[in-house]
Design an enzyme around this catalytic site. Structure first.
Site, short mmCIF file in Angstrom:
data_model
loop_
_atom_site.label_atom_id
_atom_site.label_comp_id
_atom_site.label_asym_id
_atom_site.label_seq_id
_atom_site.Cartn_x
_atom_site.Cartn_y
_atom_site.Cartn_z
N THR A 133 0.82 -1.21 0.00
CA THR A 133 0.00 0.00 0.00
C THR A 133 0.86 1.26 0.00
O THR A 133 2.01 1.23 0.46
CB THR A 133 -0.90 -0.01 1.26
OG1 THR A 133 -1.47 1.28 1.45
CG2 THR A 133 -0.11 -0.35 2.52
N ASP A 134 0.29 2.38 -0.45
CA ASP A 134 1.01 3.66 -0.36
C ASP A 134 1.06 4.16 1.09
O ASP A 134 1.79 5.10 1.39
CB ASP A 134 0.37 4.71 -1.28
CG ASP A 134 -1.07 5.06 -0.94
OD1 ASP A 134 -1.67 4.38 -0.07
OD2 ASP A 134 -1.60 6.02 -1.53
N GLU A 135 0.28 3.54 1.98
CA GLU A 135 0.26 4.02 3.37
C GLU A 135 1.60 3.81 4.08
O GLU A 135 1.86 4.43 5.10
CB GLU A 135 -0.89 3.36 4.15
CG GLU A 135 -2.23 3.67 3.54
CD GLU A 135 -3.42 3.41 4.45
OE1 GLU A 135 -3.26 3.47 5.68
OE2 GLU A 135 -4.50 3.13 3.92
N TYR A 159 -1.62 -0.73 11.02
CA TYR A 159 -1.79 -1.37 9.71
C TYR A 159 -0.61 -1.06 8.79
O TYR A 159 0.06 -1.95 8.27
CB TYR A 159 -3.10 -0.91 9.04
CG TYR A 159 -3.15 -1.19 7.55
CD1 TYR A 159 -3.10 -2.50 7.07
CD2 TYR A 159 -3.23 -0.15 6.62
CE1 TYR A 159 -3.12 -2.77 5.71
CE2 TYR A 159 -3.24 -0.41 5.25
CZ TYR A 159 -3.19 -1.71 4.80
OH TYR A 159 -3.21 -1.97 3.45
N LYS A 163 2.40 -3.47 7.25
CA LYS A 163 2.64 -3.65 5.80
C LYS A 163 4.07 -3.24 5.45
O LYS A 163 4.73 -3.89 4.65
CB LYS A 163 1.64 -2.81 4.98
CG LYS A 163 0.22 -3.32 4.99
CD LYS A 163 0.04 -4.71 4.38
CE LYS A 163 0.28 -4.72 2.89
NZ LYS A 163 -0.06 -6.07 2.31
N ASN A 189 -8.14 1.85 -3.16
CA ASN A 189 -8.96 1.24 -4.20
C ASN A 189 -10.44 1.44 -3.88
O ASN A 189 -10.83 1.56 -2.72
CB ASN A 189 -8.73 -0.27 -4.24
CG ASN A 189 -7.45 -0.67 -4.97
OD1 ASN A 189 -7.43 -1.65 -5.69
ND2 ASN A 189 -6.38 0.08 -4.79
N TYR A 216 -14.59 11.67 9.02
CA TYR A 216 -13.58 11.94 10.05
C TYR A 216 -13.10 13.40 10.02
O TYR A 216 -12.79 13.92 8.93
CB TYR A 216 -12.36 11.05 9.86
CG TYR A 216 -12.50 9.66 10.42
CD1 TYR A 216 -12.91 9.46 11.74
CD2 TYR A 216 -12.19 8.55 9.65
CE1 TYR A 216 -13.02 8.17 12.26
CE2 TYR A 216 -12.30 7.26 10.17
CZ TYR A 216 -12.72 7.08 11.47
OH TYR A 216 -12.82 5.82 11.98
N ASN A 258 -11.83 13.58 1.15
CA ASN A 258 -12.86 12.64 1.61
C ASN A 258 -14.27 13.24 1.53
O ASN A 258 -15.22 12.59 1.10
CB ASN A 258 -12.58 12.21 3.06
CG ASN A 258 -11.46 11.18 3.13
OD1 ASN A 258 -11.05 10.63 2.11
ND2 ASN A 258 -10.96 10.92 4.32
N ASP A 292 -11.81 12.88 14.71
CA ASP A 292 -10.83 12.34 13.76
C ASP A 292 -10.18 11.07 14.31
O ASP A 292 -10.07 10.88 15.51
CB ASP A 292 -9.75 13.39 13.46
CG ASP A 292 -9.15 13.19 12.07
OD1 ASP A 292 -9.51 12.20 11.40
OD2 ASP A 292 -8.33 14.03 11.66
P1 NAD Z 1 -9.41 -7.35 2.19
O1 NAD Z 1 -9.37 -7.05 3.64
O2 NAD Z 1 -10.63 -7.07 1.41
O3 NAD Z 1 -9.05 -8.88 1.94
C1 NAD Z 1 -8.00 -9.56 2.60
C2 NAD Z 1 -8.17 -11.04 2.36
O4 NAD Z 1 -7.09 -11.72 3.03
C3 NAD Z 1 -9.48 -11.62 2.93
O5 NAD Z 1 -10.10 -12.44 1.96
C4 NAD Z 1 -9.02 -12.42 4.15
O6 NAD Z 1 -9.86 -13.54 4.42
C5 NAD Z 1 -7.62 -12.84 3.72
N1 NAD Z 1 -6.75 -13.13 4.87
C6 NAD Z 1 -6.58 -12.37 5.98
N2 NAD Z 1 -5.71 -12.97 6.82
C7 NAD Z 1 -5.30 -14.12 6.21
C8 NAD Z 1 -4.39 -15.16 6.56
N3 NAD Z 1 -3.74 -15.13 7.73
N4 NAD Z 1 -4.19 -16.18 5.69
C9 NAD Z 1 -4.87 -16.22 4.51
N5 NAD Z 1 -5.75 -15.26 4.13
C10 NAD Z 1 -5.96 -14.23 4.97
O7 NAD Z 1 -8.14 -6.58 1.58
P2 NAD Z 1 -8.00 -5.84 0.17
O8 NAD Z 1 -8.55 -4.47 0.28
O9 NAD Z 1 -8.47 -6.74 -0.92
O10 NAD Z 1 -6.41 -5.71 0.10
C11 NAD Z 1 -5.60 -6.74 -0.46
C12 NAD Z 1 -4.15 -6.35 -0.36
O11 NAD Z 1 -3.93 -5.12 -1.05
C13 NAD Z 1 -3.66 -6.14 1.06
O12 NAD Z 1 -2.37 -6.69 1.18
C14 NAD Z 1 -3.64 -4.63 1.23
O13 NAD Z 1 -2.65 -4.24 2.16
C15 NAD Z 1 -3.32 -4.17 -0.17
N6 NAD Z 1 -3.84 -2.84 -0.54
C16 NAD Z 1 -5.16 -2.52 -0.37
C17 NAD Z 1 -5.63 -1.26 -0.77
C18 NAD Z 1 -7.09 -0.88 -0.67
O14 NAD Z 1 -7.43 0.27 -0.93
N7 NAD Z 1 -8.01 -1.77 -0.33
C19 NAD Z 1 -4.75 -0.34 -1.31
C20 NAD Z 1 -3.42 -0.71 -1.48
C21 NAD Z 1 -2.98 -1.95 -1.10
#
Ligand code: NAD
Length: 359
Positions: A133-135, A159, A163, A189, A216, A258, A292
């Site tokens: 993530t960009d975070e 979080y 990451k 996303n 927030y 936001n 916030d």
């Molecule tokens: P999400 O929370 O929707 O899904 C995470 C999935 O991982 C779930 O299906 C969960 O059951 C599974 N999971 C959790 N712990 C687990 C474990 N120990 N073993 C196996 N599976 C496990 O997340 P997302 O929004 O789809 O994000 C996916 C990835 O992309 C993450 O790594 C996140 O850091 C990264 N990301 C997300 C965003 C965003 O805006 N959502 C942006 C940038 C990066």
């Protein structure tokens, strides 16, 4: 290719798998623990495809990872499994350390053993793609600053710190053991099948129910929004064409405050929803400013020029077109939302018996 996707039942993982099944000829094993965020209903459209398989497992369970890799023999691993909700990480960081740090470590170790035993040609072609993530970069202060791939890490929340730790592990496994990794760091996303604890689906569903729309602080935090299907396309570019050891930032060129996102959703709902909740003239009247979030970053924005230049990827959706598609998707898929809200998505799991899946 045979691609092992971790976290494939989540928001981005399910979009990636739908893309891989519909847009490529590859085989996919979806490995997911099915936490509260995992929802197999998001994969209904591909569930019966013979190129798709699901296994319920925890990435932190190293012996299971070793066994799974030996059985499936992937050419690439796309690692998305994570705990992802910042508010939950503030209330309970332990699960974030366990999955994002310990889990990534366990998966890396299982992968290293598997990869080292591959015949030379398959070893060279193998990829471990870590999705982040960009975070991890923390806060941007200057109005024109952008995160590049060399921006120093400065995570603010449990979080983003977890990451960041996982990103460091992946890079170390490349430098130390030569594991052929690629990384991508993406902005916020949005799109279909997003769990309703996150801002955009939460606002849509609260508005339809006539509930307050929580924003927030002053709502002036800026995020760079990327439509999830654009992200799925970018991920496939990175895993199949990205240079080993490199990181690619992925962003949507869509910086939005936001409060403007929430107002934009309200305007679309005003246009599309004839029946208003009782006493509501327009949906924006439900907006409520709340205290916030601690450690809340003010602004994130991505410089995505490297992936555009090297891999020829650009987002297809503008924020206006993507938000419209998203709002329409939620209005047309209230059953999916209802199953999440009443918890039934965690019950039947499309009729699959998990004890059989694990066996
Ligand atoms: P999400 O929370 O929707 O899904 C995470 C999935 O991982 C779930 O299906 C969960 O059951 C599974 N999971 C959790 N712990 C687990 C474990 N120990 N073993 C196996 N599976 C496990 O997340 P997302 O929004 O789809 O994000 C996916 C990835 O992309 C993450 O790594 C996140 O850091 C990264 N990301 C997300 C965003 C965003 O805006 N959502 C942006 C940038 C990066």
């Amino acid at each position: 290719m045979k691609i092992l996707v971790t976290g494939g039942a989540g928001f981005i993982g399910s979009a990636l798998i739908r893309y891989l099944m519909q847009g490529t000829a590859h085989h996919v094993l979806n490995l997911d623990k099915l936490t509260y965020a995992g929802n197999l209903e998001s994969l209904r459209s591909v569930a019966t495809d013979t190129r798709y398989e699901f296994v319920q497992a925890d990435i932190a369970d190293q012996p299971s990872m070793v066994a799974l890799l030996a059985r499936f023999e992937p050419d690439a691993i796309m690692h998305l499994a994570a705990e992802t909700h910042v508010d939950r990480s503030i209330d309970g960081p332990a699960a974030f350390i366990q999955t994002n740090v310990v889990g990534t470590y366990s998966l890396l170790e299982a992968t290293r053993a598997y990869w080292q035993a591959l015949p030379v040609e398959r070893r060279d072609a193998f990829r471990f793609h870590h999705i982040s993530t960009d975070e991890v970069y923390g806060d941007l202060h200057g109005a024109d600053d952008l995160f590049t791939e060399t921006t120093p890490y400065a995570p603010s929340s449990p979080y983003s710190a977890s990451k960041a730790a996982s990103d460091h592990l992946v890079r170390a496994w490349h430098r130390t053991y030569g594991l052929p990794v690629v990384l991508s760091n993406c902005s916020n996303n949005y799109g279909p099948f997003h769990f309703p604890e996150k801002l955009i689906p939460l606002v849509i569903l609260n508005a339809l129910a006539g509930k307050p729309l929580p924003v927030y602080g002053d709502g002036l935090q800026v995020r760079d929004w990327l439509y999830v299907e654009d992200h799925a396309r970018a991920l496939f570019k990175v895993v199949s064409e990205g240079r080993v050891g490199e990181t690619y930032n992925i962003g949507g060129h869509n910086e939005q405050k936001n409060i403007d996102v929430v107002r934009g959703i309200c305007a679309l709902l005003d246009e599309r929803v004839a029946e208003r909740p009782a006493g509501i003239e327009n949906f924006a009247s439900l907006i409520t400013f709340v205290k916030d979030r601690p450690g809340h970053d003010q602004r994130y924005a991505i410089d995505a020029s490297k992936i555009e230049r090297e891999l020829g990827w650009r987002p297809a959706e503008t924020f206006e077109s993507g938000l419209r598609k998203t709002v329409l998707w939620y209005l047309n898929n209230l059953d999916w939302c209802r199953h999440v809200q009443d918890g039934s998505y965690q019950g039947q799991r499309l009729g699959l018996d998990h004890s059989q899946l694990l066996a």
